[in-house]
Design a protein around this motif. Structure first.
Motif, PDB file in Angstrom:
ATOM      1  N   ALA A 214       0.916  -1.340   0.005  1.00  0.00           N
ATOM      2  CA  ALA A 214       0.036   0.003  -0.108  1.00  0.00           C
ATOM      3  C   ALA A 214       0.912   1.246   0.043  1.00  0.00           C
ATOM      4  CB  ALA A 214      -0.966   0.004   1.240  1.00  0.00           C
ATOM      5  N   THR A 215       2.136   1.168   0.849  1.00  0.00           N
ATOM      6  CA  THR A 215       2.910   2.366   0.739  1.00  0.00           C
ATOM      7  C   THR A 215       3.431   2.599  -0.521  1.00  0.00           C
ATOM      8  OG1 THR A 215       3.587   1.972   3.110  1.00  0.00           O
ATOM      9  CG2 THR A 215       5.003   3.228   1.562  1.00  0.00           C
TER      10      THR A 215
ATOM     11  N   LEU B 144       0.446   4.699  -2.399  1.00  0.00           N
ATOM     12  CA  LEU B 144       0.466   5.925  -1.871  1.00  0.00           C
ATOM     13  C   LEU B 144       1.365   6.757  -2.452  1.00  0.00           C
ATOM     14  CD1 LEU B 144      -1.144   7.915  -0.012  1.00  0.00           C
ATOM     15  CD2 LEU B 144       0.108   6.661   2.009  1.00  0.00           C
TER      16      LEU B 144
ATOM     17  N   GLY C 126       0.911   7.549  -5.837  1.00  0.00           N
ATOM     18  CA  GLY C 126      -0.386   8.480  -6.037  1.00  0.00           C
ATOM     19  C   GLY C 126       0.103  10.111  -5.721  1.00  0.00           C
ATOM     20  N   VAL C 127       0.829   9.985  -4.477  1.00  0.00           N
ATOM     21  CA  VAL C 127       1.255  11.398  -4.219  1.00  0.00           C
ATOM     22  C   VAL C 127       2.178  12.242  -5.185  1.00  0.00           C
ATOM     23  CG1 VAL C 127       2.985  12.587  -2.504  1.00  0.00           C
ATOM     24  CG2 VAL C 127       0.940  10.954  -1.645  1.00  0.00           C
TER      25      VAL C 127
ATOM     26  N   THR D  15       6.736  15.740   1.122  1.00  0.00           N
ATOM     27  CA  THR D  15       5.711  14.434   1.546  1.00  0.00           C
ATOM     28  C   THR D  15       5.892  13.098   1.032  1.00  0.00           C
ATOM     29  OG1 THR D  15       3.790  16.081   1.110  1.00  0.00           O
ATOM     30  CG2 THR D  15       3.329  13.780   0.964  1.00  0.00           C
TER      31      THR D  15
ATOM     32  N   LEU E  15       6.984  10.239   3.950  1.00  0.00           N
ATOM     33  CA  LEU E  15       6.275   9.136   3.812  1.00  0.00           C
ATOM     34  C   LEU E  15       7.463   7.946   4.010  1.00  0.00           C
ATOM     35  CD1 LEU E  15       3.805   7.502   3.646  1.00  0.00           C
ATOM     36  CD2 LEU E  15       3.975   7.750   1.239  1.00  0.00           C
TER      37      LEU E  15
ATOM     38  N   ILE F  99       0.826  13.614   4.298  1.00  0.00           N
ATOM     39  CA  ILE F  99       0.008  13.128   3.354  1.00  0.00           C
ATOM     40  C   ILE F  99      -1.297  14.243   3.500  1.00  0.00           C
ATOM     41  CG2 ILE F  99      -1.763  11.552   2.558  1.00  0.00           C
ATOM     42  CD1 ILE F  99       1.208  10.918   1.927  1.00  0.00           C
TER      43      ILE F  99
ATOM     44  N   ARG G 194      -2.893  16.741   0.728  1.00  0.00           N
ATOM     45  CA  ARG G 194      -4.175  16.931   0.385  1.00  0.00           C
ATOM     46  C   ARG G 194      -4.765  18.492   0.451  1.00  0.00           C
ATOM     47  NH1 ARG G 194      -4.440  14.495  -3.157  1.00  0.00           N
ATOM     48  NH2 ARG G 194      -6.563  15.010  -3.297  1.00  0.00           N
TER      49      ARG G 194
END
Length: 770
Positions: free
Chosen positions: A549-550, A553, A556-557, A609, A613, A743, A747
């Protein structure tokens, strides 16, 4: 305790001399590039603007990253280790980060001087061969510097710290990987924000060529090629080189003692000789394709690397594992010849590089079926172009992952079932692959240099039709070589991460052994489950899911960041066209510097970001769930990372070259509906192949290195004691909070950007109504 003998120290000293010689050769090559003619005054003016923009961006980026480096330097002292090792590791971190930054800056600074020389070469009689040689030797300078600084750092640490060198080198690799990830992400956001903005407004809306001087984003686009593909990729490959060395030294010391520490240095030193050979034999003969010449140079140098590495193994190692001083008990009974086993592992690594080169070229090349298929779908619109490119990316990811998995299986078979030896051989296969790193870096730098050269030629108008076609051909070759080097970099990242996975297990074992020696005992229950590596354990499986998942993510970031930055550029370029009608008639000069400033500001704003992460996600999982789930986390990140990185890189490469096919006159050529659809596909692929995809390589290595560094502390705080548990959970909560806050901040920026875009659209509509 490992103690290096006189002969080993002499070998390491000799490797240090080879490293210095590689740096001297880099200086010689640099002079050869810079003596070439710079072309017309207009060419020089455009090149100077690109140089100033690239230099200003990297300077501001390094000032930002210096803050991160200082913070991490201090945090490294909090990790458990001997005081001398702590200090050495922290200093090595700064050297690794500094070398990575230096390589990136060197790649950029020379590329922005070579581009105008390649453009000028296209105006002369033997322009194709001369231009290709300048572009490739520019990359050769960077390649020799990667080999020289990597070897110099590793050899220096071994000479100073001897037995403690593997632990100290963890800091060196971490510094190189962390800086490379930041440069990859920041440079990728810059270059693709400018590229997407330039294409959407210039090519799609205004119908002007890609590098038309009337487009305010065209200088920023050319600057971005250098800070992204040159600086970012050079730093990425340097950290791959450094991290692979770190992992192989740690694992080699664990299974083969002193000779396991020295052997990887010998294999990678071969890379210096291979790099020299590859750079000097890669020449275009007559009218042959530049790609053919590059392939020939790569394969010949790769063959030389295998032979020289085998010679080194046969000279340095004994004929049986049992005869190796300090060999582990498990390995002493291995029936094979270590010289042959090591040589075959190196061969597997080099074969992997060659197969990946061919496979990536097949899925992204302008003459191959997958890219021709993507180009054919331009006849039915942008949607089918996007869908076909995604399909190519997904399929290529499976084949590439399968090839890498097969290479790891082959290495495991060589080990005879010994996990420790298997992991060391994986690291040696990676070192074997990286014997060609000098040529790989040269191939990658070829791309942005030739791309910039075409842009300078188009903006200046000083190149005739024949010269323009030469530069178009070189640019197409560069697109393929960039895609190929991304594929090889991904394979290298997977091998390095797999080897670091073994280093992590070794760090955990050492931590547990310390507590066992002290009489402490880790029993069953929740704590026992947290220390278990069994994949069937639900808590370990949770780690696997979080690792995968990381990666999603992070990707996507990164793509979101490009989207926001590109949106800002679109509105700026539109504003300039709207408020200055003289731009389209050529009477008014666009505000190039303003677009460069916006790209710089937006990319640096988005830098934190993904970096936070990557650094804090493994800390949160490790201290929160334990070493077993953290191992699962790393496995999930490696598995998802290789598939995601290949998918993003190859789909983007296929879209890019499909656009080239249309622009060469197929399906209506430039200005047709098919061309507009191809531009949309290429624009979607830009952040895929040049931002999110390449950044996954350093991501998985940063997370592995963070895990190796924190493993002893996680074990220490997992011993059943209420105070330790409280501290452990507190650390996990703080780390998770930092990652989640980063994160959330991303957003918030997205929401603000959406609001700004809404207002901008409304203002444009109002202006249009008047």
């Amino acid at each position: 305790m490992l103690d290096l003998g006189t002969s080993s120290l002499a070998i390491v000293g000799g490797i240090g001399v080879i490293a210095l010689a590689a740096l001297v050769i880099a200086v010689v090559l640099r002079r050869q590039v810079l003596v070439a003619d710079e072309g017309t005054p207009r060419m020089k003016e455009i090149a100077r603007a690109i140089q100033e923009g690239a230099s200003a961006y990297l300077t501001r980026q390094f000032r930002t990253l210096a803050v991160f480096a200082v913070i991490v330097f201090g945090l490294l002292f909090l990790l458990p280790a001997d005081p001398e090792v702590k200090l050495g590791r922290a200093i090595a971190f700064l050297f690794g980060a500094g070398f990575s930054a230096s390589i990136g800056y060197l790649g950029m600074s020379l590329a922005v001087r070579a581009n105008v020389r390649v453009a000028a070469a296209a105006t002369r009689k033997n322009g194709r061969a001369e231009g290709a040689q300048i572009a490739f030797r520019t990359g050769g300078v960077v390649g020799m510097s990667v080999v020289g600084l990597g070897l110099l750092g590793a050899a220096g640490v071994v000479l100073i710290y001897r037995a403690d060198a593997p632990a100290v080198l963890e800091g060196f690799g971490f510094g190189a990987a962390l800086l490379a990830m930041f440069m990859r992400v920041g440079g990728g956001i810059f270059t693709k924000a400018a590229d997407v903005g330039a294409d959407l407004v210039g090519k799609v809306e205004q119908g002007i060529p890609e590098d038309d001087p009337r487009n305010a984003a065209t200088i920023a686009d050319n600057v971005g090629d250098n800070v992204g593909d040159c600086a970012g990729m050079a730093a990425d490959l340097f950290e791959s080189y450094a991290v692979m060395l770190v992992a192989s030294l740690i694992l080699g010391t664990a299974v083969m003692g002193e000779q396991g520490l020295i052997l990887p240095l010998i294999v990678t030193a071969v890379g210096a000789l291979v790099a020299v050979l590859g750079v000097f034999i890669t020449k275009v003969r007559g009218s042959e394709s530049g790609l053919r010449a590059i392939y020939r140079g790569f394969y010949l140098s790769a063959l030389a690397g295998v032979v020289l590495a085998a010679v080194g193994a046969y000279v340095y190692l004994p004929s049986t594992f049992a005869a190796i001083p300090g060999v582990s008990e498990e390995l002493a009974g291995h029936p094979g010849d270590p010289r042959l086993v090591v040589s075959l592992a190196v061969l597997i690594g080099v074969l992997l590089a060659g197969i990946i080169l061919w496979l990536t070229g097949y899925f992204t090349g302008t003459t191959s079926r997958p890219t021709l298929h993507v180009a054919s779908t331009t006849r039915t619109g942008a949607a089918t172009v996007v869908l076909s490119g995604i399909g190519v990316g997904f399929q290529s990811a499976v084949y590439t992952a399968g090839i890498i998995a097969a290479a790891i299986c082959a290495v495991f078979l060589l080990s005879g079932g010994s996990i420790g030896l298997a992991l060391f051989l994986v690291a040696l296969a990676g070192c074997g692959l990286l014997t060609t790193v000098g040529v790989i870096v040269a191939m990658d730098t070829f791309g942005p240099v030739s791309d910039n050269a075409q842009g300078i030629a188009e903006m200046s108008g000083d190149v005739d039709e024949e010269g323009a076609q030469i530069l178009t051909d070189l640019d197409a070759v560069g697109n393929t070589t960039k895609a190929i080097t991304k594929g090889i970099a991904i394979a290298t990242a997977v091998l390095a991460a797999t080897a670091l996975f073994g280093s992590y297990a070794d760090a955990v074992r050492q931590g547990m052994a310390e507590f066992a020696d002290a009489g402490a005992e880790i029993t069953g229950g929740i704590v026992g489950a947290m220390m278990s590596y069994e994949i069937i354990s639900p808590i370990t499986l949770v780690g696997v899911i979080l690792g995968g998942a990381t990666v999603f993510l992070f990707s996507g970031v990164a793509i979101d960041a490009v989207t926001r930055a590109a949106g800002t550029i679109v509105f700026e370029v539109r504003r300039q066209f709207r408020e200055n009608p003289g731009i389209m008639t050529g009477q008014t000069r666009p505000e190039y510097g303003r677009v460069v400033d916006i790209c710089t500001r937006e990319s640096l704003r988005e830098l934190a970001t993904p970096g936070l992460l990557a650094a804090f996600a493994p800390i949160a999982v490790g201290f929160g769930l334990g070493v077993g789930p953290l191992a699962g986390f790393l496995a999930g990140a490696i598995g998802a990372g290789v598939l995601m990185a290949v998918f993003l890189a190859n789909s983007g490469g296929a879209w890019d070259n499909a656009k080239k096919i249309v622009e060469d006159g197929h399906y209506g050529g430039k200005g047709s509906d098919a061309h507009a659809a191809a531009i949309i596909g290429d624009t979607v692929g830009d952040p895929f192949k040049d931002t999110a995809g390449p950044a996954i390589n350093p991501l998985i290595k940063v997370m592995n290195l963070v895990s190796v560094l924190i493993a002893p502390a996680v074990v220490q705080l997992s011993v059943p004691a209420d105070t330790n548990h409280a501290v452990r959970i507190a650390i996990a909560c703080v780390a998770a909070g930092i990652a989640v806050s980063a994160i959330a901040l991303s957003r918030v920026r997205a929401a603000r950007a959406d609001a700004g875009e809404h207002n901008g659209s409304r203002q444009e509509a109002t202006a249009g109504s008047h």
